[in-house]
Design an enzyme around this catalytic site. Structure first.
Site, PDB file in Angstrom:
ATOM      1  CD1 TRP A 184       4.124  16.643  44.827  1.00  0.00           C
ATOM      2  CD2 TRP A 184       2.725  14.927  45.192  1.00  0.00           C
ATOM      3  NE1 TRP A 184       2.902  17.153  45.196  1.00  0.00           N
ATOM      4  CE2 TRP A 184       2.028  16.140  45.415  1.00  0.00           C
ATOM      5  CE3 TRP A 184       2.051  13.719  45.371  1.00  0.00           C
ATOM      6  CZ2 TRP A 184       0.680  16.164  45.797  1.00  0.00           C
ATOM      7  CZ3 TRP A 184       0.706  13.752  45.754  1.00  0.00           C
ATOM      8  CH2 TRP A 184       0.042  14.958  45.960  1.00  0.00           C
ATOM      9  CG  ASP A 222       4.956  12.716  39.330  1.00  0.00           C
ATOM     10  OD1 ASP A 222       4.398  13.433  38.481  1.00  0.00           O
ATOM     11  OD2 ASP A 222       4.601  12.663  40.523  1.00  0.00           O
ATOM     12  CE  LYS A 270       0.176  19.206  39.741  1.00  0.00           C
ATOM     13  NZ  LYS A 270      -0.265  19.909  40.928  1.00  0.00           N
TER      14      LYS A 270
END
Ligand code: PMP
Length: 378
Positions: free
Chosen positions: A106, A190, A214
């Site tokens: 990511w 992030d 999530k």
């Protein structure tokens, strides 16, 4: 109502808590005895005002946010944030520079996207084999030492991913990095997969973002926590809908926001608050992940190669020592209601995502299955 549910080990969208699902099932027909479905609620109505304020204030209180920070609910998901961040942040300092730490899938994606907007550089990464305590660690299984992390002169921000959802590398010493970098740069994190799962030092950052699917609800909304003094510096090419200033001024209602997704986020945050908040989640996530790691480490049949200091508490990738058994493992797991255990397509193997809403019973069910599978095939 007791729900008959599988154990969902998906990395996201992932399990929602049962009480949240029960509440949705009521509100989808009639929200708050208004005779209106929550799916029909207008974003300029007083009903949405209540929903929005509740979500925002639960988040503020759970994260103990100081008044220096605002919360923005935006769209575009985590990957949208990869563009929204540079468009809002890279022009802070004249040089249009940003720095990145690469620690897995990511952060690499974030870096590549940011390169479209200025002079962007990787200043630390873990994409090679390194020796730690006489052991060789594979790429993306460790995290660069704080001392090696220095931003370039004139850089507007340093971005990293605090939990690599695919690789299973979690890094939480944010203030350690913040103390080390040039004072003209701020941290951007992030935290898509570990926000709300443990105490995190948001007060040392400029921006933290997390897609909701999530630990904070369903897909469709992205949470941005932005230090207020950083707002108002967007590049002129930034679409108005992605300019922090517009979203801040309009209380996340510059255009039609994802009403339903924000509503679900509010329910999840309320559930978190009612269930002991971040402290309780941190304890439970530690307990669940230790059980699973201890089991994996107790046998050579299963392998997790992440350095112990940065093993994720919420995304646990692992491999079978005999890779040929992976498909059978997944098929038999599904027959027992242990779902979405396949590793990400880029990495292969297996992955258990055990976010806040995954009860310890789900983790125990997985471990018991892993033990039985090893007895049979080992
Ligand atoms: N960052 C991280 C850490 C993620 O785990 C994900 C999604 N799994 C993303 C970014 C991208 O999020 P989205 O799919 O909402 O764009």
């Amino acid at each position: 109502m007791d729900l008959a549910r599988f154990w969902n080990f998906s990395a996201g969208p992932s399990m929602l808590p049962d009480p949240v699902l029960n509440q949705i099932s009521i509100d989808i027909l009639d929200w708050n005895s208004t005779g209106i479905s929550v799916a029909d609620i207008n974003h300029r109505s007083k009903h949405f005002e209540i929903i929005y304020n509740e979500a925002e204030s639960y988040l503020r209180s759970l994260l103990e946010l100081s008044s220096d920070y605002c919360i923005l609910f935006m769209q575009g998901g985590g990957q949208g944030a990869n563009a929204i961040v540079p468009m809002n942040m890279i022009g802070r300092n004249r040089a249009n520079k940003a720095d990145f730490i690469i620690s897995g899938y990511w952060s690499s994606k974030s870096y590549l996207e940011a390169c479209r907007y200025g002079d962007v550089s990787v200043i630390a990464d873990n994409s090679y084999i390194t020796k730690i305590d006489d052991h060789d660690y594979d790429p993306y299984t460790w995290f660069p030492a704080n001392e090696s992390i220095k931003t370039r002169y004139g850089s507007s921000y340093l971005q990293f991913c605090s939990n690599e959802t695919i690789n299973g590398v979690e890094f939480v010493d944010w203030s350690g990095i913040a103390n080390n970098i040039n004072s003209d740069a701020v941290l951007v994190v992030d935290a898509s997969s570990n926000l709300l799962t443990r105490k995190l030092d948001i007060n040392c950052t400029g921006v933290v973002f997390a897609c909701a699917q999530k630990n904070a609800g369903i897909s469709g909304v992205t949470i941005f926590i932005v230090r207020k003094d950083l707002i108002g510096k967007a590049l002129h090419i930034c679409p108005s809908i992605f300019d922090y200033m517009n979203i801040f001024n309009e209380h996340s209602r510059y255009n039609t926001p994802p009403v339903f997704a924000i509503y679900v986020t509010g329910l999840v945050l309320k559930w978190l608050k009612m269930n002991g908040g971040i402290k309780r989640m941190e304890y439970s996530n530690l307990e669940k992940s230790q059980l699973l790691y201890n089991f994996i480490d107790s046998t050579s049949f299963y392998i997790n190669k992440i350095h112990s200091s940065v093993r994720s508490r919420v995304n646990i990738p692992f491999f079978l020592s005999n890779n040929l058994l992976t498909d059978i493992f997944i098929e038999k797991a599904e027959n027992l209601g242990l779902m979405n255990i396949r590793g990400h397509r880029s990495l292969g193997g297996l992955r258990a995502s055990i976010y806040n809403a995954m009860p310890i019973d789900g983790v125990m069910a997985l471990i018991n299955y892993m033990r039985d599978f090893e007895c049979y095939y080992g």
